[in-house]
Design an enzyme around this catalytic site. Structure first.
Site, short mmCIF file in Angstrom:
data_model
loop_
_atom_site.label_atom_id
_atom_site.label_comp_id
_atom_site.label_asym_id
_atom_site.label_seq_id
_atom_site.Cartn_x
_atom_site.Cartn_y
_atom_site.Cartn_z
NE ARG A 39 37.91 -46.50 61.95
CZ ARG A 39 38.52 -45.73 62.84
NH1 ARG A 39 39.70 -45.18 62.52
NH2 ARG A 39 38.00 -45.51 64.02
CG ASP A 146 43.08 -34.10 61.87
OD1 ASP A 146 42.59 -34.04 63.02
OD2 ASP A 146 43.22 -35.18 61.25
#
Length: 276
Positions: A39, A146
């Site tokens: 990632r 978020d």
């Protein structure tokens, strides 16, 4: 700032995952190292570094945690989301939560999508509330939060590929989405009327307090608690309870039902809890 006095040695990854757990509550084991390093590939390339080990070494030697904070959190958070995911929850919203709200005599229904990701959950809430308001009018607003800035940008834009709209009925698609043209012919955008009622902002669920109203009618925090330690789970649930209206409801993921234990909450359905 993480402790940099013991930066040398083979445990930089452990220090790194400890930092992530302390900052945002996400618990990452050494078994996920390959996944995590993948990632960070784009960030590693952008910084001109060789590999993930080089990134960790650079991070600690240059004390770059403050400037890298958002890149780190964006990379390690999971953002799986779909419209009408765990659809029975939205049935409960219609059949239990909204009637319960109407009995209070209040006019504004408040919903919070506490791990909003790219916005599908928040806009699903918006469609359900809009449909109910068509039958018997009431005001409503939705907050989506978020930790990940990148997904919040997508949520604010509210443009989704056609395959993401498969859970919707033709009536829902026609009423609440506008089809793009030209290069965007296979993309759809949430109509302005819904977008105007949904606000997205960044929030860390590990913060000790939240700048959010204390009379929220429904809080959706689904499939997030599983990444937290039991202690962090309990502390977060306690904080969420203080933002629920006296008749409010908390929705968690189906795999998280056993996690919720709070004297102010009563389970009414799988992964659904009413404040008492």
């Amino acid at each position: 700032m993480p402790n940099t006095a013991r930066n040398q040695g083979p445990d930089l990854f452990t220090q790194f995952t400890d930092f992530i757990r302390d900052e945002i509550g996400v618990n990452l084991s050494s078994a996920k190292r390959v996944m995590i390093s993948g990632r960070f590939h784009k960030r590693i390339v952008a910084l001109g570094l060789k590999d993930f080990d080089g990134y960790l070494k650079w991070l600690y030697e240059t004390k770059s945690f403050d400037s890298e904070r958002h890149h780190i959190f964006d990379a390690v958070t999971t953002n799986k989301t779909d419209f009408f995911r765990e659809s029975e929850h939205f049935d409960i919203l219609q059949e239990v939560c909204i009637p319960r709200f109407r009995e209070t005599g209040r006019n504004r229904f408040k919903a919070w999508s506490a791990a909003a990701s790219t916005g599908a959950e928040a806009y699903t809430l918006a469609m359900v509330l809009a449909e109910q308001a068509r039958v018997s009018p009431f005001d409503w607003v939705i907050l989506g939060t978020d930790i990940n800035n990148r997904v919040l940008e997508t949520a604010r834009l509210a443009i989704y590929p056609e395959d993401q709209l498969r859970p919707l009925t033709p009536a829902e698609r026609n009423r609440y989405f506008l089809q793009g043209t030209g290069d965007y012919a296979k993309a759809f955008r949430v109509v302005p009327e819904l977008r105007a009622r949904v606000n997205f902002t960044r929030l860390n669920l590990m913060d000790e307090s939240f700048p959010i109203d204390s009379d929220v009618d429904v809080i959706f925090l689904r499939n997030v608690l599983i990444y937290f330690t039991p202690e962090d789970q309990a502390a977060l649930i306690d904080r969420l309870v203080h933002h629920l209206a006296p008749t409010g409801s908390l929705f968690v993921g189906h795999s998280e039902s056993m996690v919720v234990r709070h004297p102010a909450l009563k389970q009414i359905a799988p992964a659904v809890y009413n404040r008492i």
